[in-house]
Design a protein around this motif. Structure first.
Motif, PDB file in Angstrom:
ATOM      1  N   HIS A  46       0.854  -1.204   0.000  1.00  0.00           N
ATOM      2  CA  HIS A  46       0.000   0.000   0.000  1.00  0.00           C
ATOM      3  C   HIS A  46       0.884   1.246   0.000  1.00  0.00           C
ATOM      4  CE1 HIS A  46      -2.866   3.019   1.073  1.00  0.00           C
ATOM      5  NE2 HIS A  46      -2.412   3.175   2.303  1.00  0.00           N
ATOM      6  N   TRP A  47       0.564   2.184  -0.887  1.00  0.00           N
ATOM      7  CA  TRP A  47       1.304   3.456  -0.968  1.00  0.00           C
ATOM      8  C   TRP A  47       0.576   4.443  -0.070  1.00  0.00           C
ATOM      9  CZ3 TRP A  47       5.141   1.327  -3.416  1.00  0.00           C
ATOM     10  CH2 TRP A  47       4.874   0.326  -4.356  1.00  0.00           C
ATOM     11  N   HIS A  48       1.029   4.520   1.150  1.00  0.00           N
ATOM     12  CA  HIS A  48       0.328   5.265   2.198  1.00  0.00           C
ATOM     13  C   HIS A  48       0.459   6.773   1.974  1.00  0.00           C
ATOM     14  CE1 HIS A  48      -0.701   5.619   6.689  1.00  0.00           C
ATOM     15  NE2 HIS A  48      -0.517   6.844   6.264  1.00  0.00           N
ATOM     16  N   GLY A  49      -0.684   7.415   1.748  1.00  0.00           N
ATOM     17  CA  GLY A  49      -0.687   8.871   1.539  1.00  0.00           C
ATOM     18  C   GLY A  49      -0.821   9.277   0.093  1.00  0.00           C
ATOM     19  N   LEU A  50      -0.765   8.286  -0.808  1.00  0.00           N
ATOM     20  CA  LEU A  50      -0.790   8.597  -2.234  1.00  0.00           C
ATOM     21  C   LEU A  50      -2.216   8.682  -2.759  1.00  0.00           C
ATOM     22  CD1 LEU A  50       1.445   8.880  -4.487  1.00  0.00           C
ATOM     23  CD2 LEU A  50       0.811   6.568  -5.166  1.00  0.00           C
ATOM     24  N   ARG A  51      -2.457   9.689  -3.600  1.00  0.00           N
ATOM     25  CA  ARG A  51      -3.720   9.774  -4.335  1.00  0.00           C
ATOM     26  C   ARG A  51      -3.543   8.931  -5.588  1.00  0.00           C
ATOM     27  NH1 ARG A  51      -7.335  13.968  -3.196  1.00  0.00           N
ATOM     28  NH2 ARG A  51      -6.657  15.575  -1.741  1.00  0.00           N
ATOM     29  N   VAL A  52      -4.291   7.814  -5.650  1.00  0.00           N
ATOM     30  CA  VAL A  52      -4.058   6.860  -6.742  1.00  0.00           C
ATOM     31  C   VAL A  52      -5.321   6.039  -6.971  1.00  0.00           C
ATOM     32  CG1 VAL A  52      -3.134   5.045  -5.201  1.00  0.00           C
ATOM     33  CG2 VAL A  52      -2.343   5.167  -7.557  1.00  0.00           C
ATOM     34  N   ILE A  53      -5.525   5.534  -8.178  1.00  0.00           N
ATOM     35  CA  ILE A  53      -6.730   4.723  -8.432  1.00  0.00           C
ATOM     36  C   ILE A  53      -6.690   3.464  -7.568  1.00  0.00           C
ATOM     37  CG2 ILE A  53      -7.102   5.565 -10.790  1.00  0.00           C
ATOM     38  CD1 ILE A  53      -6.032   2.786 -11.713  1.00  0.00           C
TER      39      ILE A  53
ATOM     40  N   GLY B 145       1.843   5.585  11.610  1.00  0.00           N
ATOM     41  CA  GLY B 145       1.465   5.968  10.256  1.00  0.00           C
ATOM     42  C   GLY B 145       1.737   7.427   9.936  1.00  0.00           C
ATOM     43  N   GLU B 146       1.842   8.274  10.968  1.00  0.00           N
ATOM     44  CA  GLU B 146       2.048   9.701  10.719  1.00  0.00           C
ATOM     45  C   GLU B 146       3.510   9.992  10.367  1.00  0.00           C
ATOM     46  OE1 GLU B 146      -0.698  12.690  13.099  1.00  0.00           O
ATOM     47  OE2 GLU B 146       0.331  11.363  14.499  1.00  0.00           O
ATOM     48  N   ARG B 147       3.711  11.075   9.610  1.00  0.00           N
ATOM     49  CA  ARG B 147       5.059  11.576   9.321  1.00  0.00           C
ATOM     50  C   ARG B 147       5.157  13.063   9.659  1.00  0.00           C
ATOM     51  NH1 ARG B 147       1.670   9.374   6.411  1.00  0.00           N
ATOM     52  NH2 ARG B 147       1.983  10.561   4.503  1.00  0.00           N
ATOM     53  N   ALA B 148       6.390  13.493   9.874  1.00  0.00           N
ATOM     54  CA  ALA B 148       6.657  14.922  10.028  1.00  0.00           C
ATOM     55  C   ALA B 148       8.062  15.160   9.513  1.00  0.00           C
ATOM     56  CB  ALA B 148       6.556  15.335  11.484  1.00  0.00           C
ATOM     57  N   GLU B 149       8.273  16.356   8.960  1.00  0.00           N
ATOM     58  CA  GLU B 149       9.638  16.750   8.607  1.00  0.00           C
ATOM     59  C   GLU B 149      10.028  17.858   9.560  1.00  0.00           C
ATOM     60  OE1 GLU B 149      10.265  17.514   4.417  1.00  0.00           O
ATOM     61  OE2 GLU B 149       8.773  15.998   3.898  1.00  0.00           O
ATOM     62  N   ILE B 150      11.222  17.724  10.136  1.00  0.00           N
ATOM     63  CA  ILE B 150      11.681  18.753  11.064  1.00  0.00           C
ATOM     64  C   ILE B 150      13.089  19.212  10.675  1.00  0.00           C
ATOM     65  CG2 ILE B 150      10.291  17.821  12.971  1.00  0.00           C
ATOM     66  CD1 ILE B 150      12.968  16.815  14.221  1.00  0.00           C
ATOM     67  N   ILE B 151      13.414  20.415  11.115  1.00  0.00           N
ATOM     68  CA  ILE B 151      14.740  20.988  10.899  1.00  0.00           C
ATOM     69  C   ILE B 151      15.381  21.199  12.270  1.00  0.00           C
ATOM     70  CG2 ILE B 151      15.979  23.053  10.123  1.00  0.00           C
ATOM     71  CD1 ILE B 151      14.893  21.725   7.717  1.00  0.00           C
TER      72      ILE B 151
ATOM     73  N   ILE C  64      -7.099   7.523   6.230  1.00  0.00           N
ATOM     74  CA  ILE C  64      -7.977   7.403   5.062  1.00  0.00           C
ATOM     75  C   ILE C  64      -7.111   7.251   3.811  1.00  0.00           C
ATOM     76  CG2 ILE C  64      -9.917   8.429   3.814  1.00  0.00           C
ATOM     77  CD1 ILE C  64     -10.300  10.369   6.158  1.00  0.00           C
ATOM     78  N   HIS C  65      -7.456   6.282   2.973  1.00  0.00           N
ATOM     79  CA  HIS C  65      -6.707   6.055   1.736  1.00  0.00           C
ATOM     80  C   HIS C  65      -7.126   7.066   0.653  1.00  0.00           C
ATOM     81  CE1 HIS C  65      -5.410   1.602   2.453  1.00  0.00           C
ATOM     82  NE2 HIS C  65      -5.441   2.273   3.591  1.00  0.00           N
ATOM     83  N   ASN C  66      -6.222   7.252  -0.319  1.00  0.00           N
ATOM     84  CA  ASN C  66      -6.533   8.017  -1.536  1.00  0.00           C
ATOM     85  C   ASN C  66      -6.847   9.491  -1.279  1.00  0.00           C
ATOM     86  OD1 ASN C  66      -7.171   8.591  -4.257  1.00  0.00           O
ATOM     87  ND2 ASN C  66      -9.308   8.044  -3.967  1.00  0.00           N
ATOM     88  N   THR C  67      -6.319  10.049  -0.220  1.00  0.00           N
ATOM     89  CA  THR C  67      -6.605  11.464   0.008  1.00  0.00           C
ATOM     90  C   THR C  67      -5.549  12.104   0.900  1.00  0.00           C
ATOM     91  OG1 THR C  67      -8.373  13.024   0.586  1.00  0.00           O
ATOM     92  CG2 THR C  67      -8.001  11.204   2.121  1.00  0.00           C
TER      93      THR C  67
ATOM     94  N   LYS D  85      -2.806  16.066   5.667  1.00  0.00           N
ATOM     95  CA  LYS D  85      -2.674  14.890   6.530  1.00  0.00           C
ATOM     96  C   LYS D  85      -3.389  13.702   5.891  1.00  0.00           C
ATOM     97  CE  LYS D  85      -1.955  14.813  10.547  1.00  0.00           C
ATOM     98  NZ  LYS D  85      -0.755  14.145  11.096  1.00  0.00           N
ATOM     99  N   ASP D  86      -2.939  12.491   6.245  1.00  0.00           N
ATOM    100  CA  ASP D  86      -3.703  11.305   5.857  1.00  0.00           C
ATOM    101  C   ASP D  86      -3.972  10.412   7.060  1.00  0.00           C
ATOM    102  OD1 ASP D  86      -1.295   9.585   6.105  1.00  0.00           O
ATOM    103  OD2 ASP D  86      -0.658  10.622   4.281  1.00  0.00           O
ATOM    104  N   THR D  87      -3.335  10.740   8.180  1.00  0.00           N
ATOM    105  CA  THR D  87      -3.517   9.976   9.412  1.00  0.00           C
ATOM    106  C   THR D  87      -3.604  10.985  10.546  1.00  0.00           C
ATOM    107  OG1 THR D  87      -2.074   8.283   8.451  1.00  0.00           O
ATOM    108  CG2 THR D  87      -2.528   8.093  10.812  1.00  0.00           C
ATOM    109  N   VAL D  88      -4.559  10.780  11.434  1.00  0.00           N
ATOM    110  CA  VAL D  88      -4.710  11.745  12.531  1.00  0.00           C
ATOM    111  C   VAL D  88      -4.978  10.992  13.832  1.00  0.00           C
ATOM    112  CG1 VAL D  88      -7.181  12.106  12.035  1.00  0.00           C
ATOM    113  CG2 VAL D  88      -5.922  13.839  13.310  1.00  0.00           C
TER     114      VAL D  88
END
Ligand SMILES: [Cu+2]
Length: 457
Positions: A87-94, A264-270, A389-392, A412-415
């Motif tokens: 599963h491509w988690h976070g991807l908008r895809v058919i 499932g969540e991601r974050a980018e930090i500096i 939620i998938h696809n969004t 976001k795709d996971t909360v």
């Protein structure tokens, strides 16, 4: 003997300090990314070989880096004796390419997918999504990153030299028995909480060290754990800057001292490093996940951009269709809206391209200390659930009626939905087909805390 082995493990735990491995960037071969799902052997502790799973290697997988507008082709060969999916988690895809429970890859088969990258720069990931059996495959090692770049991410003055000042961190936890072997679902509370480990693992190794350049380094952090929510802080409680959420950049860098990431969540930090940061640590509570040993070389990026992307316009949501999702139950009875996952039942029918408000509630309420299976005392029913939620990519409109924090205002795709919380999400789907929504505590998902929605014209 057991005591000696245990002490031995403790000593290794403290002194190992392996260098942080960086998942390699996968090169395309004649335009195609090749992933092979394989059985592997991996030493979490020196001299103790564990049977693991990986993509193209013993554990985890390579990083796929793509660009918005790319037409991406990926071939996934399953060399396991078991089925899997990717599963491509976070991807908008058919939906046929989504890699959910409907896209099973039988043993020996190759699953070929091809899709355009239609969304902007973000750190996504990929992992198995088998019905009832996602947890064990991820736990054994199946997870990897999918990074999207775009015009904006390439123009911004941000660190983006992969593995040098742009560092992926796949943070997980594992539980080992006294012999240093992986344990999975061996305790009664695992059915309630999901599989919580007692040992942190970063990019597949225990308590690694990393030598950043002086100046700023970017970390793309994935909570790849089955069930644990991480409360990440630095040992000196320093301020760092969050620049992205699951699905892309925040409007502006947001100064923070703690980053809470649920599965499932991601974050980018500096993070800004100086030569006096010897022995600085990244921790989850009191637990050290990663130790930093800054080098002497100065970094290339000195100052953070003030603005990252344009903020989303506020819209009137009063006339939008609202759907309600109540996560409830504990242990084997976890469910959404009173229903457990059934492949033959479609729970929601959604119109393509229509913006809706999804109201997600965690009605697990605190029932105090109680007796759990096996006679142990534990917290009953007080379980947070990360909703995916998938696809969004959605926007958080509110948490318990209040506007989201500044660091939650990106895509976001996971909360994370804490017990008693109710969260409003602004969602919209751009592809037709059948998709999943579920709790991302993988044992909850496997026990049925998942539903299906169909998007149609
Ligand atoms: Cu859950």
């Amino acid at each position: 003997m057991k005591v000696i082995i245990f002490l031995f493990i403790c000593v290794i735990r403290v002194t190992l300090g392996e260098v942080l491995p960086i998942p390699p960037l996968l090169e395309r071969e004649e335009g195609v990314f090749h992933l092979k799902v394989v059985e592997g052997k991996h030493e979490f502790f020196q001299g103790i070989e564990e049977e693991t799973l990986g993509y193209n290697g013993d554990i985890l997988g390579p990083t796929l880096r793509v660009r918005k507008g790319d037409e991406v082709e990926i071939h996934v060969k399953n060399t396991l004796e078991d089925e899997t999916t990717v599963h491509w988690h976070g991807l908008r895809v058919i939906s046929a390419m989504d890699g959910g429970p409907h896209q099973v890859i039988p043993p020996g088969a190759t699953w070929k997918v091809r899709f355009p990258i239609e969304q902007g720069a973000a750190t996504l990931w990929y992992h198995p999504h088998l019905l009832h059996r996602t947890g064990p495959q991820v736990y054994r090692g199946l997870a990897g990153l999918l990074i999207i770049e775009d015009e904006r991410s390439e123009a911004l003055k941000l660190p983006r030299d992969y593995g040098v000042d742009d560092i992926p961190l796949i943070i997980q936890d594992r539980r080992f028995n006294s012999k240093g072997r992986l344990e999975y679902l061996t305790r009664p509370e695992d059915i309630i909480d999901g599989m919580l480990g007692d040992t942190g693992v970063v990019n597949g190794v225990l308590a690694p060290t990393f030598s950043p350049r002086l100046g700023v380094t970017r970390f793309r952090i994935l909570n790849g754990a089955n069930a644990r929510t991480f409360y990440l802080r630095f040992s000196d409680n320093r301020t760092f800057y969050q620049i992205a959420t699951d699905g892309g950049f925040l409007e502006k860098p947001v100064g923070r001292r703690e980053l809470i990431l649920s599965p499932g969540e991601r974050a980018e930090i500096i993070v800004n490093f100086t030569s006096s940061d010897k022995d600085l640590q990244l921790r989850d509570g009191d637990y050290t996940l990663l130790t930093f040993m800054p080098g002497r070389e100065p970094g290339e990026v000195e100052k953070l951009p003030k603005e990252l992307v344009k903020g989303a316009e506020s819209i009137d949501t009063s006339k939008l269709k609202r759907r309600y999702f109540v996560m409830q139950g504990t242990g084997r009875s976890v469910n959404i809206n009173g229903k457990q996952m059934d492949m033959r039942r479609i729970d929601e029918y959604v119109k393509l391209g229509e913006t809706e408000v999804w109201v997600v509630t965690n009605s697990s309420h605190h029932m105090g200390m109680g007796m759990m299976m096996g006679g142990q005392m534990g917290m009953m029913g007080n379980i947070p659930h990360p909703f995916h939620i998938h696809n969004t990519q959605f926007r958080i409109l509110s948490r318990n009626g209040l506007p989201p924090s500044r660091w939650e205002r990106g895509d976001k795709d996971t909360v994370l939905v804490s017990p008693g919380e109710s969260i409003e999400l602004l969602v919209e789907f751009r592809h037709v087909g059948l998709y999943m929504y579920h709790c991302h505590i993988l044992e909850h998902e496997d026990m049925g805390m998942m539903g299906q929605f169909n998007v149609s014209r």
